[in-house]
Design an enzyme around this catalytic site. Structure first.
Site, PDB file in Angstrom:
ATOM      1  N   ASP A   1       0.867  -1.175   0.000  1.00  0.00           N
ATOM      2  CA  ASP A   1       0.000   0.000   0.000  1.00  0.00           C
ATOM      3  C   ASP A   1       0.906   1.228   0.000  1.00  0.00           C
ATOM      4  OD1 ASP A   1      -1.608   2.140   0.684  1.00  0.00           O
ATOM      5  OD2 ASP A   1      -2.650   1.091   2.294  1.00  0.00           O
ATOM      6  N   ILE A   2       0.765   2.055  -1.006  1.00  0.00           N
ATOM      7  CA  ILE A   2       1.689   3.187  -1.148  1.00  0.00           C
ATOM      8  C   ILE A   2       1.571   4.175   0.018  1.00  0.00           C
ATOM      9  CG2 ILE A   2       0.261   4.777  -2.537  1.00  0.00           C
ATOM     10  CD1 ILE A   2       2.827   5.093  -4.345  1.00  0.00           C
TER      11      ILE A   2
ATOM     12  N   ASN B   1      -6.330  13.023 -10.874  1.00  0.00           N
ATOM     13  CA  ASN B   1      -6.965  13.490 -12.111  1.00  0.00           C
ATOM     14  C   ASN B   1      -6.748  14.997 -12.178  1.00  0.00           C
ATOM     15  OD1 ASN B   1      -9.306  14.889 -10.833  1.00  0.00           O
ATOM     16  ND2 ASN B   1      -9.767  12.807 -10.160  1.00  0.00           N
TER      17      ASN B   1
ATOM     18  N   ASP C   1      -5.667   7.566  -5.376  1.00  0.00           N
ATOM     19  CA  ASP C   1      -5.961   8.970  -5.043  1.00  0.00           C
ATOM     20  C   ASP C   1      -6.801   9.046  -3.760  1.00  0.00           C
ATOM     21  OD1 ASP C   1      -6.127  11.703  -5.324  1.00  0.00           O
ATOM     22  OD2 ASP C   1      -7.458  11.683  -7.071  1.00  0.00           O
TER      23      ASP C   1
ATOM     24  N   SER D   1      -2.193   5.204 -14.178  1.00  0.00           N
ATOM     25  CA  SER D   1      -3.135   4.897 -15.277  1.00  0.00           C
ATOM     26  C   SER D   1      -3.554   3.429 -15.360  1.00  0.00           C
ATOM     27  CB  SER D   1      -2.593   5.322 -16.654  1.00  0.00           C
ATOM     28  OG  SER D   1      -2.617   6.727 -16.792  1.00  0.00           O
TER      29      SER D   1
ATOM     30  N   GLY E   1      -5.313   1.592 -13.302  1.00  0.00           N
ATOM     31  CA  GLY E   1      -6.548   1.223 -12.618  1.00  0.00           C
ATOM     32  C   GLY E   1      -7.750   1.696 -13.408  1.00  0.00           C
ATOM     33  N   VAL E   2      -8.439   2.690 -12.854  1.00  0.00           N
ATOM     34  CA  VAL E   2      -9.625   3.262 -13.497  1.00  0.00           C
ATOM     35  C   VAL E   2      -9.329   3.715 -14.933  1.00  0.00           C
ATOM     36  CG1 VAL E   2     -11.264   5.188 -13.376  1.00  0.00           C
ATOM     37  CG2 VAL E   2     -10.591   4.018 -11.300  1.00  0.00           C
TER      38      VAL E   2
HETATM   39  N1  AR6 Z   1      -1.279   1.572  -3.050  1.00  0.00           N
HETATM   40  C1  AR6 Z   1      -0.697   1.220  -4.242  1.00  0.00           C
HETATM   41  N2  AR6 Z   1      -1.395   1.039  -5.368  1.00  0.00           N
HETATM   42  C2  AR6 Z   1      -2.742   1.231  -5.313  1.00  0.00           C
HETATM   43  C3  AR6 Z   1      -3.416   1.617  -4.130  1.00  0.00           C
HETATM   44  C4  AR6 Z   1      -2.622   1.781  -2.964  1.00  0.00           C
HETATM   45  N3  AR6 Z   1      -3.159   2.139  -1.789  1.00  0.00           N
HETATM   46  N4  AR6 Z   1      -4.743   1.732  -4.424  1.00  0.00           N
HETATM   47  C5  AR6 Z   1      -4.891   1.430  -5.730  1.00  0.00           C
HETATM   48  N5  AR6 Z   1      -3.692   1.109  -6.279  1.00  0.00           N
HETATM   49  P1  AR6 Z   1      -6.019   4.122  -9.992  1.00  0.00           P
HETATM   50  P2  AR6 Z   1      -5.514   5.580 -12.499  1.00  0.00           P
HETATM   51  C6  AR6 Z   1      -3.348   0.738  -7.649  1.00  0.00           C
HETATM   52  O1  AR6 Z   1      -7.367   3.726 -10.473  1.00  0.00           O
HETATM   53  O2  AR6 Z   1      -5.748   4.360 -13.306  1.00  0.00           O
HETATM   54  C7  AR6 Z   1      -8.799   8.086  -9.407  1.00  0.00           C
HETATM   55  O3  AR6 Z   1     -10.168   8.162  -9.157  1.00  0.00           O
HETATM   56  C8  AR6 Z   1      -4.430   0.196  -8.543  1.00  0.00           C
HETATM   57  O4  AR6 Z   1      -4.658  -1.180  -8.274  1.00  0.00           O
HETATM   58  O5  AR6 Z   1      -5.875   4.564  -8.585  1.00  0.00           O
HETATM   59  O6  AR6 Z   1      -4.330   6.447 -12.832  1.00  0.00           O
HETATM   60  C9  AR6 Z   1      -8.200   9.426  -9.758  1.00  0.00           C
HETATM   61  O7  AR6 Z   1      -8.821  10.483  -9.084  1.00  0.00           O
HETATM   62  C10 AR6 Z   1      -3.829   0.429  -9.935  1.00  0.00           C
HETATM   63  O8  AR6 Z   1      -2.920  -0.621 -10.275  1.00  0.00           O
HETATM   64  O9  AR6 Z   1      -5.386   5.298 -10.908  1.00  0.00           O
HETATM   65  C11 AR6 Z   1      -8.419   9.492 -11.250  1.00  0.00           C
HETATM   66  O10 AR6 Z   1      -9.727   9.964 -11.536  1.00  0.00           O
HETATM   67  C12 AR6 Z   1      -3.018   1.722  -9.749  1.00  0.00           C
HETATM   68  O11 AR6 Z   1      -2.918   1.913  -8.324  1.00  0.00           O
HETATM   69  C13 AR6 Z   1      -8.289   8.068 -11.685  1.00  0.00           C
HETATM   70  O12 AR6 Z   1      -8.602   7.269 -10.553  1.00  0.00           O
HETATM   71  C14 AR6 Z   1      -3.657   2.959 -10.355  1.00  0.00           C
HETATM   72  O13 AR6 Z   1      -5.074   2.862 -10.255  1.00  0.00           O
HETATM   73  C15 AR6 Z   1      -6.875   7.754 -12.080  1.00  0.00           C
HETATM   74  O14 AR6 Z   1      -6.836   6.454 -12.608  1.00  0.00           O
END
Ligand code: AR6
Length: 187
Positions: free
Chosen positions: A22-23, A36, A46, A134, A136-137
Site C-alpha cells: 500500500d503506497i 486526475n 488517489d 493509469s 486502474g480506473v
Molecule cells: N497503493 C498502491 N497502489 C494502489 C493503491 C494503494 N493504496 N490503491 C490502488 N492502487 P487508480 P488511475 C493501484 O485507479 O488508473 C482516481 O479516481 C491500482 O490497483 O488509482 O491512474 C483518480 O482520481 C492500480 O494498479 O489510478 C483518477 O480519476 C493503480 O494503483 C483516476 O482514478 C492505479 O489505479 C486515475 O486512474
C-alpha cells in the site's frame, strides 16, 4: 576530511525496486499520486492517499486550483503538495492519460513519470514511491504499464545527476508486482 575520491559524478546509480503493498504506508520522501486533472480527489490510489494523509493535502490542492492551476493539472504534468499525515515529506500529484486503443497516449504516460521525477528532484527528494499510474480506473493494460513505467523512469534518471537515490514501485496486486519485478530484472 572529505574523501577526495567521492565527487558528485561518482554517485551511485539510482536504485529501482518493486514491492507489493500500500503506497500510503511507504516511508519515503515523495509518494506519487495517480490523480486526475481536478486535483480534488477521486477513488483508487488517489482516494487512499487523501484518506490516509488527511485534509491538509486537499486544502493545498484547492489552493493550487485557485491560483496557478486554475484550469487544472494537465495530463502528463506533476505538482507537489504537503504529505499531511503520510510518512512522507511530499505528495507529488500526477495525471496519467486514460488508455485508448486508437490514439497513442504513451508519450503522456511517459511524461507523467518524467515530470514526477523532475518535480521530486526539484525538491531535493532522495526517495520516491510510484503507483502504477493509469493502470486502474484509466485502464492501461498491466504488462504495458510495467514496461512503460520502468523505461520512462530509467530514461528520466539518465537525463542527468539528481538527488534521487531510490525509486520504488509499489504495486497493489501480486500480478502487477510480478510484472514490474520482471521488467526491472531486464538489463
Ligand atoms: N497503493 C498502491 N497502489 C494502489 C493503491 C494503494 N493504496 N490503491 C490502488 N492502487 P487508480 P488511475 C493501484 O485507479 O488508473 C482516481 O479516481 C491500482 O490497483 O488509482 O491512474 C483518480 O482520481 C492500480 O494498479 O489510478 C483518477 O480519476 C493503480 O494503483 C483516476 O482514478 C492505479 O489505479 C486515475 O486512474
Amino acid at each position: 576530511m572529505p574523501d577526495p575520491s567521492s565527487r558528485a559524478e561518482d554517485t551511485a546509480p539510482t536504485r529501482l525496486e518493486a514491492v507489493r503493498g500500500d503506497i500510503t504506508r511507504q516511508s519515503v520522501d515523495v509518494i506519487v499520486n495517480a490523480a486526475n486533472s481536478s486535483l480534488l480527489g477521486g477513488g483508487g490510489v488517489d482516494g487512499a492517499i487523501h484518506r490516509a494523509g488527511g485534509p491538509e493535502i486537499l486544502a493545498e490542492c484547492r489552493e493550487l486550483r485557485a491560483g496557478a492551476l486554475r484550469e487544472g493539472l494537465p495530463t502528463g504534468d506533476a505538482v507537489a503538495t504537503t504529505a499531511g499525515r503520510l510518512p512522507a515529506r511530499w505528495v507529488v500529484h500526477t495525471v496519467g492519460p486514460v488508455y485508448a486503443v486508437r490514439t497513442d497516449r504513451r508519450p503522456l504516460l511517459e511524461s507523467a513519470y518524467r515530470r514526477s521525477i523532475e518535480v521530486s528532484a526539484g525538491l531535493g527528494a532522495r526517495s520516491i514511491a510510484f503507483p502504477a499510474v493509469s493502470a486502474g480506473v484509466y485502464g492501461w493494460p498491466p504488462d504495458d504499464s510495467a514496461r512503460l513505467a520502468v523505461t520512462a523512469v530509467r530514461a528520466a534518471l539518465a537525463a542527468g545527476p539528481s538527488s534521487v537515490e531510490l525509486v520504488r514501485f509499489v504495486l497493489f496486486s501480486d500480478e502487477m508486482h510480478e510484472l514490474f519485478a520482471a521488467e526491472l530484472s531486464r538489463p
